[in-house]
Design a protein around this motif. Structure first.
Motif, PDB file in Angstrom:
ATOM      1  N   MET A   1      38.419  25.549  27.400  1.00  0.00           N
ATOM      2  CA  MET A   1      37.583  26.554  26.761  1.00  0.00           C
ATOM      3  C   MET A   1      37.837  26.553  25.255  1.00  0.00           C
ATOM      4  SD  MET A   1      37.376  30.527  27.773  1.00  0.00           S
ATOM      5  CE  MET A   1      37.489  31.693  26.468  1.00  0.00           C
ATOM      6  N   VAL A   2      36.781  26.651  24.477  1.00  0.00           N
ATOM      7  CA  VAL A   2      36.886  26.641  23.024  1.00  0.00           C
ATOM      8  C   VAL A   2      37.188  28.045  22.522  1.00  0.00           C
ATOM      9  CG1 VAL A   2      35.620  26.224  20.895  1.00  0.00           C
ATOM     10  CG2 VAL A   2      35.297  24.714  22.836  1.00  0.00           C
ATOM     11  N   ASP A   3      38.178  28.154  21.659  1.00  0.00           N
ATOM     12  CA  ASP A   3      38.519  29.435  21.048  1.00  0.00           C
ATOM     13  C   ASP A   3      37.568  29.682  19.887  1.00  0.00           C
ATOM     14  OD1 ASP A   3      41.521  30.767  19.422  1.00  0.00           O
ATOM     15  OD2 ASP A   3      39.587  31.672  19.852  1.00  0.00           O
ATOM     16  N   THR A   4      36.652  30.617  20.024  1.00  0.00           N
ATOM     17  CA  THR A   4      35.652  30.861  18.983  1.00  0.00           C
ATOM     18  C   THR A   4      36.215  31.662  17.823  1.00  0.00           C
ATOM     19  OG1 THR A   4      34.868  32.829  20.127  1.00  0.00           O
ATOM     20  CG2 THR A   4      33.714  30.747  20.596  1.00  0.00           C
ATOM     21  N   HIS A   5      37.482  32.046  17.895  1.00  0.00           N
ATOM     22  CA  HIS A   5      38.081  32.842  16.825  1.00  0.00           C
ATOM     23  C   HIS A   5      38.960  32.011  15.898  1.00  0.00           C
ATOM     24  CE1 HIS A   5      36.484  36.357  18.741  1.00  0.00           C
ATOM     25  NE2 HIS A   5      37.046  36.003  19.862  1.00  0.00           N
ATOM     26  N   THR A   6      39.028  30.703  16.144  1.00  0.00           N
ATOM     27  CA  THR A   6      39.832  29.811  15.306  1.00  0.00           C
ATOM     28  C   THR A   6      39.048  28.540  15.028  1.00  0.00           C
ATOM     29  OG1 THR A   6      41.919  30.634  16.215  1.00  0.00           O
ATOM     30  CG2 THR A   6      41.979  28.468  15.186  1.00  0.00           C
ATOM     31  N   THR A   7      39.090  28.082  13.781  1.00  0.00           N
ATOM     32  CA  THR A   7      38.536  26.768  13.455  1.00  0.00           C
ATOM     33  C   THR A   7      39.640  25.935  12.828  1.00  0.00           C
ATOM     34  OG1 THR A   7      37.702  27.493  11.298  1.00  0.00           O
ATOM     35  CG2 THR A   7      36.176  27.603  13.144  1.00  0.00           C
ATOM     36  N   ARG A   8      39.511  24.622  13.011  1.00  0.00           N
ATOM     37  CA  ARG A   8      40.504  23.684  12.486  1.00  0.00           C
ATOM     38  C   ARG A   8      39.742  22.495  11.923  1.00  0.00           C
ATOM     39  NH1 ARG A   8      45.783  23.346  14.189  1.00  0.00           N
ATOM     40  NH2 ARG A   8      45.190  24.729  15.879  1.00  0.00           N
ATOM     41  N   VAL A   9      40.019  22.160  10.643  1.00  0.00           N
ATOM     42  CA  VAL A   9      39.371  21.034   9.983  1.00  0.00           C
ATOM     43  C   VAL A   9      40.458  20.235   9.278  1.00  0.00           C
ATOM     44  CG1 VAL A   9      37.703  20.362   8.206  1.00  0.00           C
ATOM     45  CG2 VAL A   9      37.254  22.359   9.625  1.00  0.00           C
ATOM     46  N   THR A  10      40.398  18.905   9.399  1.00  0.00           N
ATOM     47  CA  THR A  10      41.346  18.052   8.689  1.00  0.00           C
ATOM     48  C   THR A  10      40.568  17.084   7.806  1.00  0.00           C
ATOM     49  OG1 THR A  10      41.429  16.447  10.491  1.00  0.00           O
ATOM     50  CG2 THR A  10      43.093  18.181  10.506  1.00  0.00           C
ATOM     51  N   ARG A  11      41.242  16.637   6.748  1.00  0.00           N
ATOM     52  CA  ARG A  11      40.608  15.687   5.822  1.00  0.00           C
ATOM     53  C   ARG A  11      41.690  14.900   5.101  1.00  0.00           C
ATOM     54  NH1 ARG A  11      35.214  15.204   3.334  1.00  0.00           N
ATOM     55  NH2 ARG A  11      35.555  13.619   1.768  1.00  0.00           N
ATOM     56  N   HIS A  12      41.395  13.629   4.850  1.00  0.00           N
ATOM     57  CA  HIS A  12      42.281  12.772   4.067  1.00  0.00           C
ATOM     58  C   HIS A  12      41.804  12.758   2.620  1.00  0.00           C
ATOM     59  CE1 HIS A  12      44.893   9.395   3.053  1.00  0.00           C
ATOM     60  NE2 HIS A  12      43.873   8.978   2.324  1.00  0.00           N
ATOM     61  N   TYR A  13      42.765  12.767   1.690  1.00  0.00           N
ATOM     62  CA  TYR A  13      42.468  12.692   0.257  1.00  0.00           C
ATOM     63  C   TYR A  13      43.225  11.517  -0.343  1.00  0.00           C
ATOM     64  CZ  TYR A  13      40.677  17.337   0.993  1.00  0.00           C
ATOM     65  OH  TYR A  13      39.965  18.395   1.477  1.00  0.00           O
ATOM     66  N   ASP A  14      42.543  10.748  -1.157  1.00  0.00           N
ATOM     67  CA  ASP A  14      43.194   9.675  -1.914  1.00  0.00           C
ATOM     68  C   ASP A  14      43.786  10.285  -3.179  1.00  0.00           C
ATOM     69  OD1 ASP A  14      42.634   7.602  -0.110  1.00  0.00           O
ATOM     70  OD2 ASP A  14      40.618   7.364  -0.932  1.00  0.00           O
ATOM     71  N   ALA A  15      44.750  11.141  -2.977  1.00  0.00           N
ATOM     72  CA  ALA A  15      45.417  11.863  -4.069  1.00  0.00           C
ATOM     73  C   ALA A  15      46.780  12.312  -3.559  1.00  0.00           C
ATOM     74  CB  ALA A  15      44.584  13.075  -4.503  1.00  0.00           C
ATOM     75  N   SER A  16      47.682  12.592  -4.485  1.00  0.00           N
ATOM     76  CA  SER A  16      49.022  13.048  -4.120  1.00  0.00           C
ATOM     77  C   SER A  16      48.982  14.472  -3.568  1.00  0.00           C
ATOM     78  CB  SER A  16      49.933  13.005  -5.344  1.00  0.00           C
ATOM     79  OG  SER A  16      49.523  13.984  -6.290  1.00  0.00           O
ATOM     80  N   ARG A  17      50.012  14.806  -2.800  1.00  0.00           N
ATOM     81  CA  ARG A  17      50.113  16.184  -2.299  1.00  0.00           C
ATOM     82  C   ARG A  17      50.171  17.173  -3.455  1.00  0.00           C
ATOM     83  NH1 ARG A  17      54.763  17.325   1.308  1.00  0.00           N
ATOM     84  NH2 ARG A  17      55.750  15.499   0.428  1.00  0.00           N
ATOM     85  N   SER A  18      50.863  16.821  -4.547  1.00  0.00           N
ATOM     86  CA  SER A  18      50.962  17.755  -5.673  1.00  0.00           C
ATOM     87  C   SER A  18      49.594  18.002  -6.305  1.00  0.00           C
ATOM     88  CB  SER A  18      51.984  17.279  -6.709  1.00  0.00           C
ATOM     89  OG  SER A  18      51.598  16.051  -7.267  1.00  0.00           O
ATOM     90  N   ALA A  19      48.752  16.973  -6.399  1.00  0.00           N
ATOM     91  CA  ALA A  19      47.408  17.151  -6.969  1.00  0.00           C
ATOM     92  C   ALA A  19      46.556  18.045  -6.066  1.00  0.00           C
ATOM     93  CB  ALA A  19      46.736  15.800  -7.175  1.00  0.00           C
ATOM     94  N   VAL A  20      46.643  17.821  -4.754  1.00  0.00           N
ATOM     95  CA  VAL A  20      45.873  18.640  -3.817  1.00  0.00           C
ATOM     96  C   VAL A  20      46.382  20.081  -3.845  1.00  0.00           C
ATOM     97  CG1 VAL A  20      45.201  18.960  -1.402  1.00  0.00           C
ATOM     98  CG2 VAL A  20      45.318  16.643  -2.368  1.00  0.00           C
ATOM     99  N   TYR A  21      47.689  20.264  -3.813  1.00  0.00           N
ATOM    100  CA  TYR A  21      48.258  21.614  -3.828  1.00  0.00           C
ATOM    101  C   TYR A  21      47.811  22.391  -5.073  1.00  0.00           C
ATOM    102  CZ  TYR A  21      51.566  25.460  -3.796  1.00  0.00           C
ATOM    103  OH  TYR A  21      52.116  26.729  -3.806  1.00  0.00           O
TER     104      TYR A  21
END
Length: 167
Positions: A1-21
């Motif tokens: 069953m899908v929880d309609t109260h939570t969404t989850r999205v992931t994405r890759h970035y060609d950048a450092s963690r510090s730049a994304v943060y």
């Protein structure tokens, strides 16, 4: 069953963690990326520190029904946890006369190294039942695509007014 109260999205970035943060917690950058397609953004308040407050309005450019006013969704909240280059946790709440919309929502953004860049996972918990999870997920996908443009060096214009810091 899908929880309609939570969404989850992931994405890759060609950048450092510090730049994304940095882009996740900088008010001017937020005004460039943290908005779905077809909407504009105003960052009314932003304090990038644990316990720091934020207030943001998203307004439909065309037809659309807002949660706060006719065409606008305004939310306020605060940062619960900020771990540089790793984690952003905020709790937000829509400003609405509808009690079913004015509930705390937790947004957790986690950064990890991946394939020479950064993997971001965005989890949005406590989404009000009247907000379709598919719409929320699509909005996050669009915003995170704009974040990719920003951190990977492509031009991303402001989508509305200039943000400011402080109370």
């Amino acid at each position: 069953m899908v929880d309609t109260h939570t969404t989850r999205v992931t994405r890759h970035y060609d950048a450092s963690r510090s730049a994304v943060y940095r882009a996740l917690v900088d008010a001017e950058d937020i005004a460039r990326w943290k908005v779905p397609d077809g909407m504009s953004i105003v960052v009314h308040e932003h304090e990038a520190r644990e316990g720091g407050r934020l207030r943001i309005s998203l307004t439909y450019d065309g037809p659309g029904v807002g949660k706060t006013t006719g065409r606008t969704d305004t939310y306020h909240g605060h940062y619960v946890r900020l771990v540089p280059d790793e984690l952003v946790v905020e709790v937000d709440e829509f400003e609405s006369d509808d009690d079913s919309l004015a509930v705390p929502m937790t947004i957790t953004l986690t950064l990890r190294d991946e394939d020479g860049g950064t993997r971001l996972e965005a989890v949005h918990e406590g989404l009000p039942p009247s907000v379709p999870a598919a719409d929320n997920e699509l909005g996050w996908q669009q915003a995170l695509a704009r974040l990719a443009d920003l951190v990977e060096g492509r031009a991303v214009p402001h989508r509305a007014g200039l943000p400011h810091s402080g109370p």
